[in-house]
Write a protein that holds these residues in place. Sequence first.
Motif, PDB file in Angstrom:
ATOM      1  N   VAL A 139     -22.613 -19.475   4.844  1.00 34.05           N
ATOM      2  CA  VAL A 139     -24.013 -19.818   5.089  1.00 34.05           C
ATOM      3  C   VAL A 139     -24.934 -18.779   4.461  1.00 34.05           C
ATOM      4  CG1 VAL A 139     -25.779 -20.050   6.877  1.00 34.05           C
ATOM      5  CG2 VAL A 139     -23.561 -21.166   7.159  1.00 34.05           C
ATOM      6  N   ALA A 140     -24.596 -17.485   4.641  1.00 32.73           N
ATOM      7  CA  ALA A 140     -25.404 -16.420   4.046  1.00 32.73           C
ATOM      8  C   ALA A 140     -25.394 -16.519   2.517  1.00 32.73           C
ATOM      9  CB  ALA A 140     -24.883 -15.055   4.488  1.00 32.73           C
ATOM     10  N   ALA A 141     -24.234 -16.835   1.932  1.00 27.41           N
ATOM     11  CA  ALA A 141     -24.148 -16.971   0.475  1.00 27.41           C
ATOM     12  C   ALA A 141     -24.994 -18.132  -0.029  1.00 27.41           C
ATOM     13  CB  ALA A 141     -22.686 -17.159   0.062  1.00 27.41           C
ATOM     14  N   LEU A 142     -25.019 -19.243   0.705  1.00 34.76           N
ATOM     15  CA  LEU A 142     -25.840 -20.387   0.291  1.00 34.76           C
ATOM     16  C   LEU A 142     -27.330 -20.037   0.354  1.00 34.76           C
ATOM     17  CD1 LEU A 142     -23.891 -23.255   2.049  1.00 34.76           C
ATOM     18  CD2 LEU A 142     -24.210 -23.016  -0.409  1.00 34.76           C
ATOM     19  N   HIS A 143     -27.742 -19.304   1.391  1.00 37.35           N
ATOM     20  CA  HIS A 143     -29.146 -18.880   1.472  1.00 37.35           C
ATOM     21  C   HIS A 143     -29.493 -17.975   0.280  1.00 37.35           C
ATOM     22  CE1 HIS A 143     -30.011 -20.830   5.154  1.00 37.35           C
ATOM     23  NE2 HIS A 143     -29.227 -20.073   5.917  1.00 37.35           N
ATOM     24  N   GLN A 144     -28.579 -17.083  -0.080  1.00 37.13           N
ATOM     25  CA  GLN A 144     -28.825 -16.199  -1.219  1.00 37.13           C
ATOM     26  C   GLN A 144     -28.931 -17.002  -2.510  1.00 37.13           C
ATOM     27  OE1 GLN A 144     -25.926 -13.062  -1.616  1.00 37.13           O
ATOM     28  NE2 GLN A 144     -26.731 -12.360  -3.576  1.00 37.13           N
ATOM     29  N   GLY A 166     -32.240 -19.648  -6.854  1.00 36.98           N
ATOM     30  CA  GLY A 166     -32.753 -20.870  -7.471  1.00 36.98           C
ATOM     31  C   GLY A 166     -34.265 -20.929  -7.476  1.00 36.98           C
ATOM     32  N   LEU A 167     -34.900 -20.432  -6.409  1.00 36.45           N
ATOM     33  CA  LEU A 167     -36.361 -20.439  -6.364  1.00 36.45           C
ATOM     34  C   LEU A 167     -36.961 -19.475  -7.379  1.00 36.45           C
ATOM     35  CD1 LEU A 167     -36.977 -20.573  -2.503  1.00 36.45           C
ATOM     36  CD2 LEU A 167     -37.311 -22.408  -4.160  1.00 36.45           C
ATOM     37  N   LYS A 168     -36.288 -18.342  -7.620  1.00 34.35           N
ATOM     38  CA  LYS A 168     -36.833 -17.328  -8.523  1.00 34.35           C
ATOM     39  C   LYS A 168     -36.604 -17.663  -9.999  1.00 34.35           C
ATOM     40  CE  LYS A 168     -36.381 -13.439  -5.293  1.00 34.35           C
ATOM     41  NZ  LYS A 168     -35.715 -12.134  -5.040  1.00 34.35           N
ATOM     42  N   SER A 169     -35.374 -18.010 -10.337  1.00 35.90           N
ATOM     43  CA  SER A 169     -35.036 -18.168 -11.757  1.00 35.90           C
ATOM     44  C   SER A 169     -34.630 -19.575 -12.142  1.00 35.90           C
ATOM     45  CB  SER A 169     -33.891 -17.205 -12.117  1.00 35.90           C
ATOM     46  OG  SER A 169     -32.754 -17.461 -11.301  1.00 35.90           O
TER      47      SER A 169
END
Length: 548
Positions: free
Chosen positions: A282-287, A292-295
């Motif tokens: 779950v933590a990896a998916l949030h990261q 994705g939002l940044k780049s």
Amino acid sequence: MMDVISGPDVTLLCGQVGASYSQCLNGEAGIIPSTKPPLLSAPMVLVSSEGGVRNGVHLPAFWGKFQVCMTSINEISPASLSTGPERKVFPLSKVTKAVGNMLEKQSKGALFWVRAEISQRNSKGRHVYLDLVEERDGNKLAQLRGTIWAGRLEAIRAALGKEFDEVLKPGREIVFSARMAFHAVYGFSLNIHDIDLDALLGEMERRRKATMEALKKEGAVGRNGRLLLASVPQRIVLIGSQGTAGFTDFLAHLQKNAWGYRVDIGIIDAPVQGLQATEGLVAALHQAGRVGLKSGLDAVVLLRGGGAKLDLDAFNDLTLCRTVAAMEVPVIVGVGHETDQTLIDVVAHTACKTPTAVADFIVDRMAEFEGAVGREGRAIAAESRAQLSENRGWLGQFETMVKERPIAQVRGERGQLYSGANAVVRRTRTLLSEQLALVGQFKSLMASVALDVPAAQKEALAEVQERMRLEVARQLKQQEERVGSIKDTLTLLGPEPTLRRGFSITRKDGKAVRSSDELVAGDLIETRLAHGTIESRVESTSPKQTDT
């Protein structure tokens, strides 16, 4: 006075209901078994009906009610429990021995089924030791030690197969059959005989169905699948456990693809099994979502190679499935073997059978796009060739018409000019002949009557004669000028004047060359100029450029 063993859920009476304490000690009280399955609950202490701890002996409690006759502790009597100077004190070893004998006598080595959670696992020699607990709402209700002796360990390992390590990992709830055991030093424990894998898998399937219903109710199924996946997914974040076979196979298969496609891969290392798997994924998916939002990302790939069914249970977790469904980037998963399916497959954008199949899916998608582009390119090229061929024929016809029509026009005009000039010359000659004939006649007439014409008339006749001569001369000059103009026009349209204006004539094998299409590299050509000729060899040709 009657001694009892009591706890929050059970009451174990020493003797039948209504039996006296002496009857219990004399073995006159029987045992009334429980009608419920004997499941392990919590350790109890021996207490008096009047309250207060009589000794520190810990005995097992059972779900339900049992009437237990403690005839094995025959040394204990009402007198021995007195507080006077004649009281009898028992060695601890006798107490533990009595407890052990009582358990052995009453249980008779019978097997019973227990549900408990493994909090810790240790292996010593050929044996396995488990710390078993039962918790409810975060509160610990019971805790015991379970032992798998070497004699049963191999049979249990064979029965569980590849699920063995996953079943006996900390945090797993198991259902097992066991015998009660009491050791004077190590206390009460359970000797585990068999582990019911079907019960464990059945519970897992029940949770899986409940999770699936929750996901459907929330609308999580298909949410990520509706996102648009790029035709050429080249910016990828990979989530998995580095160094595992599935992780390595995916990278090798994708980065060394036969078509040479290049993929930009970011890696997030995360556990894919064990107690921390769900939280880590779950933590990896949030990261990955933040990346994705940044780049900008084309896809997130989540991998886990094959394993036992219990190994893959983490991928049925409700929180993990919700996180995948809520991702704003398409999630491609490759979890397990060909026959495995987890709930994460249902909520992901694309589910592949194995990590290698994920790599194949990405490469095939790019190859399909390249093929589509190639097909469109070939179709455009074919249409262009057809259009060019059609236009080339039309241009050829137009070029021929442009070249030949002016020549034909000039030839026609020249013929008309020649015909007109000849007609003018013929008419002029005819008129001159007629005029000369008239003049001759007039001269003859004048000569014959000259003697009779007065002098004034002679002058008038001379004047008329002069005017006629001038008119004839003017007519002749006008016709000569027209003929000269026609001649000049014909001269300008001839080859020699055209060459003198800077044009040239190129011939191959004695024939005039009208288009570069008639020549190829290496042809010998002759170019005629106004003054002299040039022989040259063709190095290259290019099609005629038209104005657009």
